[in-house]
Design a protein around this motif. Sequence first.
Motif, PDB file in Angstrom:
ATOM      1  N   SER A  99       0.828  -1.208   0.000  1.00 21.19           N
ATOM      2  CA  SER A  99       0.000   0.000   0.000  1.00 21.19           C
ATOM      3  C   SER A  99       0.860   1.254   0.000  1.00 21.19           C
ATOM      4  O   SER A  99       0.526   2.260  -0.641  1.00 21.19           O
ATOM      5  N   ALA A 100       1.994   1.219   0.721  1.00 18.18           N
ATOM      6  CA  ALA A 100       2.894   2.366   0.741  1.00 18.18           C
ATOM      7  C   ALA A 100       3.508   2.594  -0.632  1.00 18.18           C
ATOM      8  O   ALA A 100       3.656   3.729  -1.088  1.00 18.18           O
ATOM      9  N   VAL A 101       3.855   1.500  -1.297  1.00 16.91           N
ATOM     10  CA  VAL A 101       4.420   1.608  -2.645  1.00 16.91           C
ATOM     11  C   VAL A 101       3.428   2.266  -3.587  1.00 16.91           C
ATOM     12  O   VAL A 101       3.780   3.120  -4.405  1.00 16.91           O
ATOM     13  N   ALA A 102       2.170   1.900  -3.454  1.00 16.85           N
ATOM     14  CA  ALA A 102       1.139   2.457  -4.338  1.00 16.85           C
ATOM     15  C   ALA A 102       0.934   3.951  -4.099  1.00 16.85           C
ATOM     16  O   ALA A 102       0.560   4.687  -5.018  1.00 16.85           O
ATOM     17  N   LYS A 103       1.179   4.412  -2.876  1.00 14.96           N
ATOM     18  CA  LYS A 103       0.959   5.824  -2.526  1.00 14.96           C
ATOM     19  C   LYS A 103       2.159   6.708  -2.857  1.00 14.96           C
ATOM     20  O   LYS A 103       2.062   7.933  -2.751  1.00 14.96           O
TER      21      LYS A 103
END
Length: 505
Positions: A287-291
């Motif tokens: 999720s952090a990568v996507a943000k």
Amino acid sequence: MKMFKRLLFTVAVILGLLIFTPLVLIQFGPAGWGTTSKVMLNMVFGYGGEAPSASAIKQRLEVADGFSVGLYATGLGKIRFLKVTDSGDLLVSRPRSGEILLLERDRNGDGLPDGQRVLLAGLTRPHGLDIAGRWLYVAESDGVGKIAFNSDDGAVSGDYQRIVSGLGDKGNHWTKTVRASSDGWLYLSSGSTCNVCEEADSQRATIMRFRPDGSEFSIYASGLRNSVGLDWAPWDNSLYATDNGRDLLGDDIPPCELNRIEEGGFYGWPYVNASALDPDLGELNASAVAKNIPPTHEFRAHNAPLGLRFLRRNTVAGFERAALVALHGSWNRSVPDGYKVVSLHWQADGRIVEKDFLSGFLQGDKLLGRPVDIAEGDNGDIFISDDYSGSIYRVAIGEGGASALASVALAPPQPGRRDSGLASYTGEQRRDLLARGEIVYQSYPCSSCHMSGKTASAIPLVGLDERYTVAELAAFFTAPTPPMPVFPLSASDREALAVYLLARP
């Protein structure tokens, strides 16, 4: 007892290696290791080089066309961040000694400060500093304090007040940078504790903000490994920050970054480096990568961008939408890199072009200095700090950089009109104020509302001399009639802008 003696011996050996190995490498190491060792000694023990001579500056340093460079002050120790006051004095942070210095402005024109004194002492590793209203704010490693400051005489008064306390300063990247914004907030950066890790302290590797009294403290943006320089683009008031990329992935990855900071934005660290997954932690948080918000501009790996300053008073062609960045230089590349000041130029299509602005600090294994921060005076002078030799350089606008308005004379007052105060200035004062006023006008989006024909609702700037004096118009800028915004103008900026507008035909 034997165990204790062995422990002491082991500690002594380790300390000896830490101290003497870099010294040996300076003299006898392979290419590149001499510089690297000097930098390591500088980082750990405060070791620095000799004060640069005038001949070394002339022979080695190259500055962009339209500018000239000279040594402003030296012998200042491990200095870091800078702030020019409204009266032209220069404030300098000195973390190792816990002090803020004041270098008195150059009144006599000899190119050197007229005096030097310790303004504040006994602080906890002070680093960033800024002035808002009548207050001087100082970012210490574990908090933020403020004290009443008079720019006219360069004096503080009253007690130094801690308005933010309890900030983490253990591990790596303990420095804090504080900057005051025109939106009424103060912004504060805090680096990570480590090279790459998941932080236990949510305030590390972030930019935070708070009110001038320390209230409403919150995290503004995260995922920023070590953002040291903060500044706002004068044309749209966007906040930008430099960021130092992680180490130990080789000479050329990952890049260091310039980020456009958005409220609530996440900028990747420790899971993403620029736009690439981190090889150690990239798989841990999808999720952090996507943000992740990718950088606006990438610097070469390990160049260590620190101070960032958008130019607001420059008159040299090609620097209308430009910022300067101090590249502190690498400590862990096989071939050292960085060690200069670069200019970033925003293009019409949104691209950013990087150019050398002040270079030559590193030539072979000869290290002259490590740029840290940049400050700009009201007259366009640019000050650059160097924590390796404890020096400050002044870059001045050359003869070819004068404003086109510098040769324009003020029109004589018309009969029957009130005295606007323009006639009280000498010819030289008029030229200087016109030039500076033009820079202020162009640095902010004034023409978007006031240029006739640009919009249907444009408010033409005519007849101002029938309604205002210079003093009245300058005072108006401190609390303008809505929808005009309040711009972060110094007293001298307001005066210059008032003269410029009142002198327009």
